[in-house]
Design an enzyme around this catalytic site. Sequence first.
Site, PDB file in Angstrom:
ATOM      1  N   GLY A 153       0.775  -1.100   0.090  1.00  0.00           N
ATOM      2  CA  GLY A 153       0.076  -0.118  -0.011  1.00  0.00           C
ATOM      3  C   GLY A 153       0.794   1.366   0.050  1.00  0.00           C
ATOM      4  N   ASN A 183     -11.541   7.596   3.243  1.00  0.00           N
ATOM      5  CA  ASN A 183     -11.037   7.783   2.008  1.00  0.00           C
ATOM      6  C   ASN A 183     -12.175   6.800   0.914  1.00  0.00           C
ATOM      7  OD1 ASN A 183      -7.880   8.021   3.354  1.00  0.00           O
ATOM      8  ND2 ASN A 183      -8.859   9.724   2.308  1.00  0.00           N
ATOM      9  N   GLY A 214       2.024   5.082   2.125  1.00  0.00           N
ATOM     10  CA  GLY A 214       2.378   5.460   3.536  1.00  0.00           C
ATOM     11  C   GLY A 214       3.723   4.881   4.003  1.00  0.00           C
ATOM     12  N   ASN A 215       3.825   5.519   5.363  1.00  0.00           N
ATOM     13  CA  ASN A 215       5.225   5.321   5.734  1.00  0.00           C
ATOM     14  C   ASN A 215       5.354   3.887   6.386  1.00  0.00           C
ATOM     15  OD1 ASN A 215       3.427   5.233   8.010  1.00  0.00           O
ATOM     16  ND2 ASN A 215       4.808   6.517   9.588  1.00  0.00           N
ATOM     17  N   ILE A 216       4.344   2.973   6.455  1.00  0.00           N
ATOM     18  CA  ILE A 216       4.817   1.561   6.744  1.00  0.00           C
ATOM     19  C   ILE A 216       5.317   1.048   5.430  1.00  0.00           C
ATOM     20  CG2 ILE A 216       3.886  -0.542   7.728  1.00  0.00           C
ATOM     21  CD1 ILE A 216       1.769   1.234   9.304  1.00  0.00           C
ATOM     22  N   GLU A 256      -0.430  -1.560  -7.023  1.00  0.00           N
ATOM     23  CA  GLU A 256      -1.024  -0.573  -7.542  1.00  0.00           C
ATOM     24  C   GLU A 256      -0.222   0.686  -7.545  1.00  0.00           C
ATOM     25  OE1 GLU A 256      -5.836  -0.484  -5.647  1.00  0.00           O
ATOM     26  OE2 GLU A 256      -4.145   0.558  -4.527  1.00  0.00           O
ATOM     27  N   GLY A 261      -7.983  -0.404  -3.430  1.00  0.00           N
ATOM     28  CA  GLY A 261      -7.671  -1.762  -3.870  1.00  0.00           C
ATOM     29  C   GLY A 261      -7.363  -2.819  -2.786  1.00  0.00           C
TER      30      GLY A 261
END
Length: 531
Positions: free
Chosen positions: A285, A400, A287-289, A310, A404
């Site tokens: 996905g 949001n 983001g920071n992780i 994605e 996916g």
Amino acid sequence: MASKLLTEGIKSRVRRPSLFSKLTTINEVIESGFFKDGMRIGWSGFTGVGYPKITPNALADYVEKNNLQGKLKFDLFVGASTSAEVEDRWAKNGMLARRYPYQLGKILRSEINKNHIKFADKHLSEFPLDLVSGYYTLEKKGNVIEKLDVAIVEATAITERGNIIPGASIGAAPEIVQTASKVIIEVNTALPSFEGLHDITLSKFAPYKFPNLIQRVDDRVGTTYIPCDPDKVIAIIESKEPDHTLNSEPQDEKSQGIANHILDLFEHEVTMGRLPPQLLPLQSGVGNIANAIIGGLANGPFTDVEVWTEVIQDTFLDFWEHHKLSFASATSVGFSPAGFKRFYEMWNELKDRLVLRSQSVSNSPEVIRRLGVIAMNTPIEFDIYAHANSTHVCGTKMLNGLGGSADFLRNSKLSIIHTPSTRPTKKDPIGISCIVPMCSHVDHTEHDLDILVTEQGLADVRGLAPIERARLIIDKCAHPEYRPILNDYLNLAEKECMKIGAAHEPHLLDRVFKMHSNVLSENNTMRINSW
């Protein structure tokens, strides 16, 4: 007018001379009265790149200048999110009646949660297919399903036949062009041409055949352009606006801890023979992780790794530079400004190791299952029995959208969700717990998820019964402040449900959302004293 707009940039990018006559300014299109209240409009774009920059802002200017707030509303269809700045401006001006199927933006989100804007999220793999099938265009004229009134798409070039070369994303743009009655093309001459990087297919009515052709991450089954009938094009506008992306989210201690647990899992799975040495294709996905995980892989022991995802983020560039990533398939490259600079510098090295696909293919459940993808995504919360909520805060407030995540988590070979164990609030520095007795909204069921991870630890729940899952998740994933609270709930629920012989997945329906209720109260904390 058209001859005055025929710049050197346009000459080099628009290779069909008959289209030069359609060069215009967006103000001319607006002043002609083309845009009308109630129109269905489609944009290109996916995760903040590849979206039209000129037309949406010009329309907002027109509404503000003429005091038309709330009087010129559109139904907006985009493959995913675009620019929060632009969409917030439309939301503030009352220009959105409906929005599909995923969005970003503080004002837009607020208007959705006030029901001023009707919003429906959807699996991103299904949205383009549904659009082509007429699910969102409900009106009919005779036996013909009404189409989108206009598609507004960004291109980095137009071919000799009038077909569109997209930029840094594809998303649902092929289907949006396919279903639109008219097309406005913004040719962005400030960006390099992305020609050759895309593998584009169009959605058709069932039965679907094209995904059967994809057997490998690097297989190509489509075209390098979006097919477009030149007769549908009503305007070509030159754009020189870059994608307004955000800086890459920095890794923190929690995200690094989560990444370390996942990297340890991969090494263990290889040792146990459940994963090959090069792993299986990865989906990550944003983001920071996600950045921490991919950054860890760039410095890790795995080589010849493939990616089926994605969105490609900045740390994938490190992955390539360390010669650990062999090939990546996505529908968007969502780099930061600095990341795009590096990407363009590495273009010659990467152009044969990356492909951008239509989101109906990048997110295709069939292909994800066939390739054996390892999926990794971040939810809002997950519960003690391994259900997860990705969309609604405290069950009612839309964040949001589903995006996916379910396309991948439901169909992957190994499904992993990761989140910090807590998120801080103004009144509680420890924060609210991201592990709860029961999710306030469920997007991913216990049957979809294999591995749950926080910075506290990792719970591998494959093959476990519900009560075993619950004890493991509390022990491995919950924050120490919440561990006794969750254990107290589980023990009490098991005791009470045993009395009626219904303790397979025990719950106390009158108390299960007490933590959520407490955080919504003036207490603003999930740290309750008793059940």
